[in-house]
Design an enzyme around this catalytic site. Structure first.
Site, mmCIF file in Angstrom:
data_model
loop_
_atom_site.group_PDB
_atom_site.id
_atom_site.type_symbol
_atom_site.label_atom_id
_atom_site.label_comp_id
_atom_site.label_asym_id
_atom_site.label_seq_id
_atom_site.Cartn_x
_atom_site.Cartn_y
_atom_site.Cartn_z
ATOM 1 N N ASP A 28 0.795 -1.215 0.040
ATOM 2 C CA ASP A 28 0.043 0.145 -0.054
ATOM 3 C C ASP A 28 0.778 1.269 -0.087
ATOM 4 O O ASP A 28 0.456 2.353 -0.393
ATOM 5 C CB ASP A 28 -1.030 0.002 1.072
ATOM 6 N N GLU A 51 9.347 -10.654 -2.519
ATOM 7 C CA GLU A 51 10.485 -9.480 -2.659
ATOM 8 C C GLU A 51 11.903 -9.941 -2.916
ATOM 9 O O GLU A 51 12.786 -9.418 -3.395
ATOM 10 C CB GLU A 51 10.461 -8.473 -1.585
ATOM 11 N N HIS A 115 0.981 0.476 10.522
ATOM 12 C CA HIS A 115 1.423 -0.947 10.220
ATOM 13 C C HIS A 115 2.785 -1.001 9.417
ATOM 14 O O HIS A 115 3.218 -0.157 8.676
ATOM 15 C CB HIS A 115 0.308 -1.784 9.333
ATOM 16 N N HIS A 116 3.371 -2.054 9.232
ATOM 17 C CA HIS A 116 4.816 -2.396 8.824
ATOM 18 C C HIS A 116 5.779 -1.393 9.390
ATOM 19 O O HIS A 116 6.829 -1.462 9.001
ATOM 20 C CB HIS A 116 4.789 -1.954 7.278
ATOM 21 N N GLY A 416 26.785 -16.134 -2.860
ATOM 22 C CA GLY A 416 26.447 -17.703 -2.740
ATOM 23 C C GLY A 416 25.125 -17.840 -2.181
ATOM 24 O O GLY A 416 25.340 -18.778 -1.283
ATOM 25 N N ASP A 446 18.223 -29.821 -7.119
ATOM 26 C CA ASP A 446 16.810 -30.027 -6.612
ATOM 27 C C ASP A 446 16.573 -29.583 -5.286
ATOM 28 O O ASP A 446 15.550 -29.089 -4.685
ATOM 29 C CB ASP A 446 16.420 -31.569 -6.632
ATOM 30 N N ASN A 473 19.893 -34.822 -7.409
ATOM 31 C CA ASN A 473 20.799 -35.867 -6.782
ATOM 32 C C ASN A 473 20.470 -36.065 -5.351
ATOM 33 O O ASN A 473 21.447 -36.208 -4.419
ATOM 34 C CB ASN A 473 22.322 -35.422 -6.866
ATOM 35 N N GLY A 475 19.287 -34.001 -2.912
ATOM 36 C CA GLY A 475 19.463 -32.972 -1.575
ATOM 37 C C GLY A 475 20.562 -32.056 -1.847
ATOM 38 O O GLY A 475 20.966 -31.808 -3.153
ATOM 39 N N GLU A 479 26.865 -29.335 0.243
ATOM 40 C CA GLU A 479 26.953 -29.122 1.718
ATOM 41 C C GLU A 479 27.423 -30.639 2.169
ATOM 42 O O GLU A 479 28.252 -30.714 3.049
ATOM 43 C CB GLU A 479 25.645 -28.989 2.460
#
Length: 583
Positions: A28, A51, A115-116, A416, A446, A473, A475, A479
């Site tokens: 708004d 956003e 608000h916000h 990253g 994925d 693959n 997951g 990591e």
């Protein structure tokens, strides 16, 4: 035109800088500006799913357009959602203009409990946060001086290749100001170097190179970000010297150029490239950005006394620093001094360089391996294709592919942020359509896809036709390579990717009729899903006319073995794990 509304003034300046698409999410406090965007003759509004994705998309758009991108959010909740994406643009040197619709000047002056807000009357809290990831900020509070403030921050965005922040109160959007400034285009050119300082730095740099037996050029990210590609390519062409790039500088130099030898990533580099770069007795670094993933965890073996660094606002030759001597002005003069011995150096370069090629490994079996996938994709790409990769296996894997001339390698290697590539693909595809470039190709795992998958709906609504390669693959493989290969925190809830394109498409038989006469969006494109489990299946698909002459958005799910990873990722993961000291 003697007067113009402040909102329209800002939009006209964006259009003058080459922006044609504005992205964001309505709220708004920004809807008055959104009206003006939709009514602007040169701009298109693209509403995003959220956003964060909008900021990612603006990042991708700016990289391809070579100018500023604009993202519009609302005060507080909206701008904070975008902040991670803006921070990534700051880190990676991308000029994103973040326009925030804020409460009226009256509401701010009375510290209204709106608000916000944070409920404590502080209307400057969010702009204060944004200052940490903005090169300049303009918080408009009155009509007087608004045009100059807008001009100031937009100029900073272009010159510094970094995000800027503009807060536009609701009651100032339609306030009238003089339009006179618009008669003069913004002066975004880099200031000229001080002549005496430039000449001294030029002479010292030239002497280092001219006296060297094995000089080498290494091109990095800031040559791209600071609009020095033509100057860099002229230096390569007219010097005759061997040239290499970093991961963040990939495709700055055409990879089929006879002087191009491949990527240098410190200790992660192939032996042939490593030997040439690290034995150089004069190393010319253009636009260096020495992050860990860009340097093989800071493993450069290049003596400082033999290094010449050229940056946007300074130069370093050995141990001497030359402030305010930027590469935009220095490079053409250095090129001119090196050109007379071009042929001699080119003959030597031809003997030293092993051409970078897409060579498929000799493997048993038909399982799609990381070692086979990337050079095979390198054979698939065409000139002017846009190639977007995600932080993870695709970012490292695509380093092993030779890409065609005039293609763009788009990656967020320094910041990253997981999921960035999906939002960025929207912006890249929008820019590629405006510039009439080739195919837009995304490579995302994925796991990463799940963070920002909603933006596929925006692509479909916009009638865009990217090729979305989803590497399944099972997951977060990057990591797992770094730490915890069997830990459940690296697992994900598996999606049925076959349903995604249909899920994000509006059904043809809508039950609620809508008046869409105001919409300027293109008709949604057709869509196709492909599942490939073997080299033969993928090879056949890559050769098909469907993917050569793209007429629809495609999602290609590539099933790969869990635990497999590109060689560069495995080496980087070992280095990162060691520096984290988890063991």
């Amino acid at each position: 035109m003697s007067e113009i509304k402040i909102g329209d003034y800002l939009l006209e300046r964006l259009a003058q800088l080459g922006t044609r698409t504005v992205q964001g999410v309505p709220g708004d406090f920004n809807m008055g500006l959104l009206d003006q965007i939709e009514d602007h003759a040169k701009l298109e509004w693209v509403g995003n799913a959220n956003e964060l994705n909008a900021a990612y998309s603006a990042d991708g758009y700016a990289r391809i357009k070579g100018t500023v991108a604009a993202v519009v959010t609302t005060f507080g909740v909206g701008e904070l959602s975008a902040l991670n994406g803006v921070a990534g643009a700051f880190s990676e040197r991308v000029p994103v203009v973040h326009v925030v619709g804020v409460p009226s000047t009256g509401a701010q002056g009375s510290r209204s409990l709106l608000h916000h807000t944070l409920g404590d009357g502080r209307f400057d809290a969010f702009e204060t946060m944004s200052r940490q990831v903005s090169a300049a900020s303009a918080v408009l509070k009155r009509s007087e001086g608004a045009a100059d403030e807008i001009d100031r921050v937009l100029t900073v965005a272009v010159r510094q290749a970094r995000p800027v922040y503009i807060a536009l109160p609701t009651d100032l959007v339609h306030a009238k100001i003089s339009a006179k400034n618009l008669e003069t285009p913004l002066d975004t050119a880099v200031p000229a170097n001080e002549p005496d300082a430039e000449q001294y730095a030029l002479d010292v740099a030239f002497r280092h190179i001219d006296e060297a037996e094995n000089p080498v050029i290494l091109v990095d990210a800031c040559a791209i970000r600071h609009n020095c590609l033509q100057e860099t390519r002229d230096l390569v062409e007219k010097s005759g010297l061997p040239v290499f790039s970093t991961p963040m500088g990939k495709t700055a130099i055409d990879e089929d150029h006879e002087q191009y030898g491949g990527l240098y990533i410190g200790s992660l580099t192939s032996n042939g490239v490593k030997e040439i770069v690290e034995s150089a007795d004069a190393l010319i670094l253009i636009g260096a950005l020495k992050s860990d993933f860009n340097t093989g965890s800071f493993s450069y073996r290049t003596p400082k006394q033999k290094t010449i660094e050229l940056h946007s606002d300074h130069a370093i030759v050995g141990y001497s620093h030359y402030p305010d001597v930027g590469m935009k002005g220095l490079l053409p003069k250095l090129t001119k001094k090196l050109e007379p011995r071009r042929q001699q150096r080119l003959d030597a370069t031809r003997k030293r360089i092993t051409r970078f090629e897409n060579r498929l490994p000799q493997e048993d079996g038909d399982t799609i391996s990381q070692a086979w996938l990337w050079p095979r994709l390198g054979q698939f790409f065409k000139p002017t294709d846009q190639i977007i990769v995600e932080t993870g296996t695709s970012s490292f894997g695509m380093l092993e592919a030779k890409l065609p001339p005039s293609s763009h390698f788009v990656a967020q290697i320094l910041w990253g942020s997981i999921g960035w590539s999906v939002g960025a693909t929207l912006g890249v595809a929008l820019a590629a359509r405006e510039e009439k470039l080739g195919r837009t190709c995304l490579f995302v795992g994925d796991g990463s896809l799940q963070l920002t998958v909603q933006e596929i709906g925006t692509m479909i609504r916009q009638g865009l036709k990217p090729l979305l390669f989803v590497l399944n693959n099972d997951g977060y493989e990057i990591e797992r390579q770094i730490h915890g290969p069997q830990r459940t925190y690296n697992d994900i809830a598996p999606y049925n990717h076959k349903l995604l394109l249909d899920f994000f498409s509006a059904p043809e038989d809508r039950t609620v009729p809508k008046d869409e006469s105001h919409r300027k969006d293109p008709q949604p494109s057709a869509k196709r899903y492909h599942a490939v489990h073997s080299k033969a299946e993928l090879d056949e698909l890559l050769k098909s006319d469907e993917l050569d002459n793209v007429q629809a958005i495609h999602l290609i799910e590539v099933f790969m073995k869990r635990g497999d990873a590109p060689a560069a990722l495995k080496r980087q993961a070992q280095a990162t794990s060691g520096s984290n000291k988890y063991e």
